[in-house]
Design an enzyme around this catalytic site. Structure first.
Site, PDB file in Angstrom:
ATOM      1  N   TYR A  71     -13.306  11.705  -4.645  1.00  0.00           N
ATOM      2  CA  TYR A  71     -12.474  11.490  -5.829  1.00  0.00           C
ATOM      3  C   TYR A  71     -12.176  12.817  -6.514  1.00  0.00           C
ATOM      4  O   TYR A  71     -11.036  13.074  -6.934  1.00  0.00           O
ATOM      5  CB  TYR A  71     -13.196  10.543  -6.784  1.00  0.00           C
ATOM      6  CG  TYR A  71     -12.365  10.111  -7.973  1.00  0.00           C
ATOM      7  CD1 TYR A  71     -11.480   9.039  -7.879  1.00  0.00           C
ATOM      8  CD2 TYR A  71     -12.473  10.758  -9.200  1.00  0.00           C
ATOM      9  CE1 TYR A  71     -10.721   8.629  -8.967  1.00  0.00           C
ATOM     10  CE2 TYR A  71     -11.727  10.349 -10.298  1.00  0.00           C
ATOM     11  CZ  TYR A  71     -10.851   9.286 -10.177  1.00  0.00           C
ATOM     12  OH  TYR A  71     -10.108   8.895 -11.263  1.00  0.00           O
ATOM     13  N   ARG A 100       8.012  12.862  -2.988  1.00  0.00           N
ATOM     14  CA  ARG A 100       8.965  13.385  -2.001  1.00  0.00           C
ATOM     15  C   ARG A 100      10.161  12.462  -1.847  1.00  0.00           C
ATOM     16  O   ARG A 100      11.305  12.914  -1.698  1.00  0.00           O
ATOM     17  CB  ARG A 100       8.262  13.582  -0.650  1.00  0.00           C
ATOM     18  CG  ARG A 100       9.148  14.221   0.411  1.00  0.00           C
ATOM     19  CD  ARG A 100       8.389  14.465   1.694  1.00  0.00           C
ATOM     20  NE  ARG A 100       7.938  13.225   2.331  1.00  0.00           N
ATOM     21  CZ  ARG A 100       7.257  13.176   3.464  1.00  0.00           C
ATOM     22  NH1 ARG A 100       6.911  14.302   4.077  1.00  0.00           N
ATOM     23  NH2 ARG A 100       6.883  12.023   3.990  1.00  0.00           N
ATOM     24  N   LYS A 106      -8.372  14.364  -7.069  1.00  0.00           N
ATOM     25  CA  LYS A 106      -7.778  14.606  -8.381  1.00  0.00           C
ATOM     26  C   LYS A 106      -7.495  16.091  -8.611  1.00  0.00           C
ATOM     27  O   LYS A 106      -6.511  16.443  -9.275  1.00  0.00           O
ATOM     28  CB  LYS A 106      -8.673  14.039  -9.481  1.00  0.00           C
ATOM     29  CG  LYS A 106      -8.747  12.505  -9.470  1.00  0.00           C
ATOM     30  CD  LYS A 106      -7.368  11.858  -9.634  1.00  0.00           C
ATOM     31  CE  LYS A 106      -7.459  10.344  -9.715  1.00  0.00           C
ATOM     32  NZ  LYS A 106      -6.152   9.692  -9.934  1.00  0.00           N
ATOM     33  N   ASP A 121       0.851  -1.184   0.000  1.00  0.00           N
ATOM     34  CA  ASP A 121       0.000   0.000   0.000  1.00  0.00           C
ATOM     35  C   ASP A 121       0.891   1.239   0.000  1.00  0.00           C
ATOM     36  O   ASP A 121       1.610   1.509   0.969  1.00  0.00           O
ATOM     37  CB  ASP A 121      -0.886  -0.022   1.248  1.00  0.00           C
ATOM     38  CG  ASP A 121      -1.893   1.116   1.289  1.00  0.00           C
ATOM     39  OD1 ASP A 121      -1.708   2.116   0.556  1.00  0.00           O
ATOM     40  OD2 ASP A 121      -2.859   1.021   2.065  1.00  0.00           O
TER      41      ASP A 121
END
Length: 253
Positions: free
Chosen positions: A157, A125, A161, A64
């Site tokens: 969602y 990052r 986005k 994950d």
């Protein structure tokens, strides 16, 4: 295999299926060493076998990407097995239940934002120090039509986005002088097999109504992958901070 990405290290998330799988295969066909990251072990291992069977180089990392430990493993493996990170494709994502704001549960909100926005942030990052040390790098994010409008998905969602579009543009501005480019595609309807678990009688789906209809044809994953490869390639060397709709004109309607 040899081509425009010959010898470059490429991370593709969500590589076990759909757009991610198509992108991983396409990068490998152009000579890249591909790290295929996915939460689904069967999918990730399957795309690695396909690449290796065609003579390419690939490795899978399963987990994950909302977890920092998995992100660290992805980057470490890419450096060790792929020779570095020249390209990062933040493609992994999940749909919401098309819920309107009043109906979004904490669990739905937190999971969608974690996968669709926080995970790309964490991975970006983590790869930036390697790109900065190399003096170059290309990041391509898979946004969505829902990152351009408010009528293409549910609240979670859509927010995720839009956030990914903002992250893309921020990266482009802040790191352009260091040779790093960040762009995104905004797919319309694409044949990826994703099923939306939505209650059609709920307020969100009912309010979206006909606005949620993709007026163009359904794209194939390979068409989205072609756009990703272009944005990551040297042919797009002066393209930075762009969100490219790949939607048969849906965004123009």
């Amino acid at each position: 295999m040899a081509g425009q990405f010959d010898g470059r290290g490429v991370i593709v998330t969500g590589a076990g299926s759909g757009i991610g799988r198509a992108a991983a295969l396409a990068f490998a066909a152009q000579g890249a060493r591909v790290l295929a990251a996915d939460i689904d072990a069967k999918g990730a291992d399957g795309v690695v076998r396909e690449i290796e069977g065609a003579g390419g180089v690939a490795v899978a990392v399963v987990g994950d990407l909302g977890e920092q430990s998995v992100v660290d493993e992805v980057v470490r493996t890419a450096v060790e097995r792929c020779g570095g990170v020249d390209v990062l494709v933040n493609n992994a994502g999940i749909m919401d239940r098309m819920s309107a704001v009043a109906d979004v549960t904490d669990a739905e909100w937190e999971r969608v934002l974690r996968v669709n926005l926080t995970a790309p942030f964490l991975l970006t990052r983590a790869v930036l120090p390697h790109m900065l040390a190399a003096g170059r790098g290309a990041i391509v994010n898979t946004a969505s039509e829902a990152g351009l409008r408010g009528s293409a998905a549910g609240a979670a969602y859509t927010a995720s986005k839009h956030g990914l579009v903002g992250l893309t543009k921020s990266l482009a501005v802040m790191y352009r002088r260091q040779g790093i480019r960040a762009n995104a595609i905004a797919p319309g309807g694409t044949a990826t097999g994703i099923v939306v678990d939505a209650d059609q009688a709920a307020h969100g789906p009912a309010a979206l109504g006909p606005h949620f209809v993709n007026l163009g044809r359904m794209a194939q994953p390979e068409e989205q992958a072609a756009a990703i490869l272009f944005l990551a390639s040297d042919a797009a060397s002066d393209i930075n901070g762009v969100v490219l709709p790949v939607d048969d004109g849906w965004s123009a309607v």
